[in-house]
Design a protein around this motif. Sequence first.
Motif, mmCIF file in Angstrom:
data_model
loop_
_atom_site.group_PDB
_atom_site.id
_atom_site.type_symbol
_atom_site.label_atom_id
_atom_site.label_comp_id
_atom_site.label_asym_id
_atom_site.label_seq_id
_atom_site.Cartn_x
_atom_site.Cartn_y
_atom_site.Cartn_z
ATOM 1 N N ILE A 1 0.853 -1.204 0.000
ATOM 2 C CA ILE A 1 0.000 0.000 0.000
ATOM 3 C C ILE A 1 0.882 1.246 0.000
ATOM 4 O O ILE A 1 1.885 1.302 0.694
ATOM 5 N N ILE A 2 0.498 2.214 -0.816
ATOM 6 C CA ILE A 2 1.218 3.501 -0.885
ATOM 7 C C ILE A 2 0.231 4.604 -0.513
ATOM 8 O O ILE A 2 -0.955 4.518 -0.860
ATOM 9 N N SER A 3 0.739 5.633 0.145
ATOM 10 C CA SER A 3 -0.105 6.768 0.492
ATOM 11 C C SER A 3 0.112 7.898 -0.517
ATOM 12 O O SER A 3 1.207 8.452 -0.601
ATOM 13 N N PRO A 4 -0.920 8.244 -1.308
ATOM 14 C CA PRO A 4 -0.758 9.352 -2.276
ATOM 15 C C PRO A 4 -1.066 10.709 -1.643
ATOM 16 O O PRO A 4 -1.611 11.601 -2.287
ATOM 17 N N ARG A 5 -0.717 10.885 -0.350
ATOM 18 C CA ARG A 5 -1.114 12.085 0.412
ATOM 19 C C ARG A 5 -0.687 13.394 -0.266
ATOM 20 O O ARG A 5 -1.481 14.308 -0.437
ATOM 21 N N ARG A 6 0.603 13.480 -0.662
ATOM 22 C CA ARG A 6 1.091 14.734 -1.247
ATOM 23 C C ARG A 6 0.335 15.084 -2.526
ATOM 24 O O ARG A 6 -0.011 16.234 -2.774
ATOM 25 N N PHE A 7 0.093 14.059 -3.334
ATOM 26 C CA PHE A 7 -0.618 14.283 -4.593
ATOM 27 C C PHE A 7 -2.049 14.769 -4.322
ATOM 28 O O PHE A 7 -2.511 15.742 -4.925
ATOM 29 N N VAL A 8 -2.746 14.094 -3.399
ATOM 30 C CA VAL A 8 -4.136 14.461 -3.084
ATOM 31 C C VAL A 8 -4.191 15.878 -2.502
ATOM 32 O O VAL A 8 -5.072 16.673 -2.850
ATOM 33 N N GLN A 9 -3.235 16.206 -1.632
ATOM 34 C CA GLN A 9 -3.201 17.570 -1.067
ATOM 35 C C GLN A 9 -3.015 18.617 -2.169
ATOM 36 O O GLN A 9 -3.620 19.684 -2.141
ATOM 37 N N ARG A 10 -2.171 18.286 -3.143
ATOM 38 C CA ARG A 10 -1.918 19.208 -4.256
ATOM 39 C C ARG A 10 -3.170 19.370 -5.116
ATOM 40 O O ARG A 10 -3.507 20.477 -5.535
ATOM 41 N N VAL A 11 -3.886 18.268 -5.362
ATOM 42 C CA VAL A 11 -5.144 18.322 -6.131
ATOM 43 C C VAL A 11 -6.118 19.275 -5.434
ATOM 44 O O VAL A 11 -6.724 20.146 -6.061
ATOM 45 N N LYS A 12 -6.262 19.132 -4.114
ATOM 46 C CA LYS A 12 -7.196 19.967 -3.348
ATOM 47 C C LYS A 12 -6.759 21.431 -3.352
ATOM 48 O O LYS A 12 -7.597 22.330 -3.373
ATOM 49 N N LYS A 13 -5.451 21.634 -3.335
ATOM 50 C CA LYS A 13 -4.928 23.002 -3.352
ATOM 51 C C LYS A 13 -5.213 23.667 -4.699
ATOM 52 O O LYS A 13 -5.547 24.850 -4.780
ATOM 53 N N GLU A 14 -5.083 22.889 -5.784
ATOM 54 C CA GLU A 14 -5.246 23.435 -7.140
ATOM 55 C C GLU A 14 -6.707 23.642 -7.532
ATOM 56 O O GLU A 14 -7.014 24.482 -8.354
ATOM 57 N N ASN A 15 -7.598 22.813 -6.987
ATOM 58 C CA ASN A 15 -8.991 22.869 -7.443
ATOM 59 C C ASN A 15 -9.952 22.705 -6.274
ATOM 60 O O ASN A 15 -10.032 21.640 -5.669
ATOM 61 N N GLU A 16 -10.709 23.784 -5.990
ATOM 62 C CA GLU A 16 -11.600 23.753 -4.821
ATOM 63 C C GLU A 16 -12.704 22.709 -4.965
ATOM 64 O O GLU A 16 -13.264 22.242 -3.969
ATOM 65 N N LEU A 17 -13.010 22.318 -6.202
ATOM 66 C CA LEU A 17 -14.039 21.303 -6.450
ATOM 67 C C LEU A 17 -13.756 20.018 -5.678
ATOM 68 O O LEU A 17 -14.660 19.329 -5.222
ATOM 69 N N PHE A 18 -12.449 19.694 -5.529
ATOM 70 C CA PHE A 18 -12.074 18.423 -4.903
ATOM 71 C C PHE A 18 -11.706 18.572 -3.418
ATOM 72 O O PHE A 18 -11.163 17.662 -2.821
ATOM 73 N N ARG A 19 -12.035 19.731 -2.822
ATOM 74 C CA ARG A 19 -11.636 19.961 -1.430
ATOM 75 C C ARG A 19 -12.585 19.340 -0.423
ATOM 76 O O ARG A 19 -12.202 19.051 0.694
#
Length: 368
Positions: free
Chosen positions: A90-108
Motif C-alpha cells: 500500500i502507498i499513500s498518495p497524500r502529497r498528490f491528493v493535497q496538491r489536487v485539493k490546493k489546485e482545485n476547490e471542487l475536490f476539497r
Amino acid sequence: MVMGATGSKLEKALGEQFPEGERYFGLENFGNTCYCNSVLQALYFCVPFRDQLLEYYENNKIVTEAEENLLTCLADLFSQISSQKKKTGIISPRRFVQRVKKENELFRSYMHQDAHEFLNFLLNELVDILEKESKTTKASPEGSSSGKIANGPINPLANGARKEPLVTWVHKSFQGILTNETKCLCCETVTARDETFFDLSLDIEQNSSITSCLKNFSSTETLMADDKFFCDKCRSLQEAQKRMKIKKPPNVLVIHLKRFKYIEQLGRYKKLSYRVVFPLELKLSNTMEDSDTEYSLFAVVVHVGSGPNHGHYVSLVKSHNHWLFFDDENVEMIDEATVQTFFGSAQEYSSNTDHGYILFYESLSNRS
C-alpha cells in the motif's frame, strides 16, 4: 496496514506470473478519494504515459516546495510505486491528493466526486504545466504553445494560417482529432471543422454496446426548421446534414459512458445502470474512414452505487495479459470473465450497482 494472507497469496501469484519490474500497489483513501485512486491506477498501467512520467521525474528530481506542482507530485508518486522493493503493498498518495485539493476547490470537500471530471482536470493541468515549462525553456522546435487543449476546436490564426499547438507527451498518449462535417442540402457544400479530444463522452442506451454507442455518436443528423445551418455559399439558412467522425485516432482511446442523466421531472441527476457491453478488442469501423484502427482494453474505472451523489469507484486493470482489481488499498487478481460483470444491468432495477464508467483502450499498432 498489513495485507495479511491475501497479500502473501497475491505476492506469490505476482512473482510467478508477472515480470520482475512490475509493481501492484493499493492506494490509501483519505475520506472519499476513491475517484482519484481509481483514475491513478488506470493511468499507472497506461505504460507509454507512465514511462514518460518516470522519465520526467528522472530529469526533475530535485524540486523545491515553491516549484512543486501537480505534475511533480504525480511523477513522484509513480516513481515511489515503481521503485518499491516488494511487488505489492500500500502507498499513500497524500502529497498528490493535497496538491489536487490546493489546485482545485471542487475536490476539497469530502463529498462524492466525479472520476471523469477529475481525469479531465488532471490531464489539462499536466498539459498546462508542460506548456509553461516549454515556454520558459525557450520556444520548442515543435511549435509554440496554444493554451489548454483537451476537448475543443483547433484555432486558426487571423491570417488564415494554422498555429501549430505544442505537442506534449500527454497529447501523444491521449489526443485524437474529430471532424465535424456539415453538408448543405441545397448546394451540397461540405463544411468541416476539426477539434481535438482527450476522451469521447458517449450517450448510452439499454442493452447496447460500445460499438453501437460509437455508431450513434457518428450518425448523421438532419438540421431543419429552427436548427437550420447558415451556409456561406448560399448566404442563407438551409437544411443540412451533420455528422461527427474521428479523423485521427489517439494512441490511448478513453471512452466515458454518460451514466448520469438529468431527469427534468425529478429535478436531479439519475444514474443509468444500463447494460453496455465493452469488448476487450475494439475496432473503430463506424466512426472512421479508415477502419483498420484496433484497440485493446487495458483499464476500466467502475462506479459502484445507485446514484450520482454517493457511491464508490474501483478500477480493473490489465497488465501482462492478467486482470487485476484495485479497490483503494486492496489489490486482487481476477479472471478475464469477471470483467463482463461490470457491463451493467439488463433490468432497470437490479442489485448489481457496479458499472463500467471510463474505459481505457490502447492502440494495437502502438504496442512495442
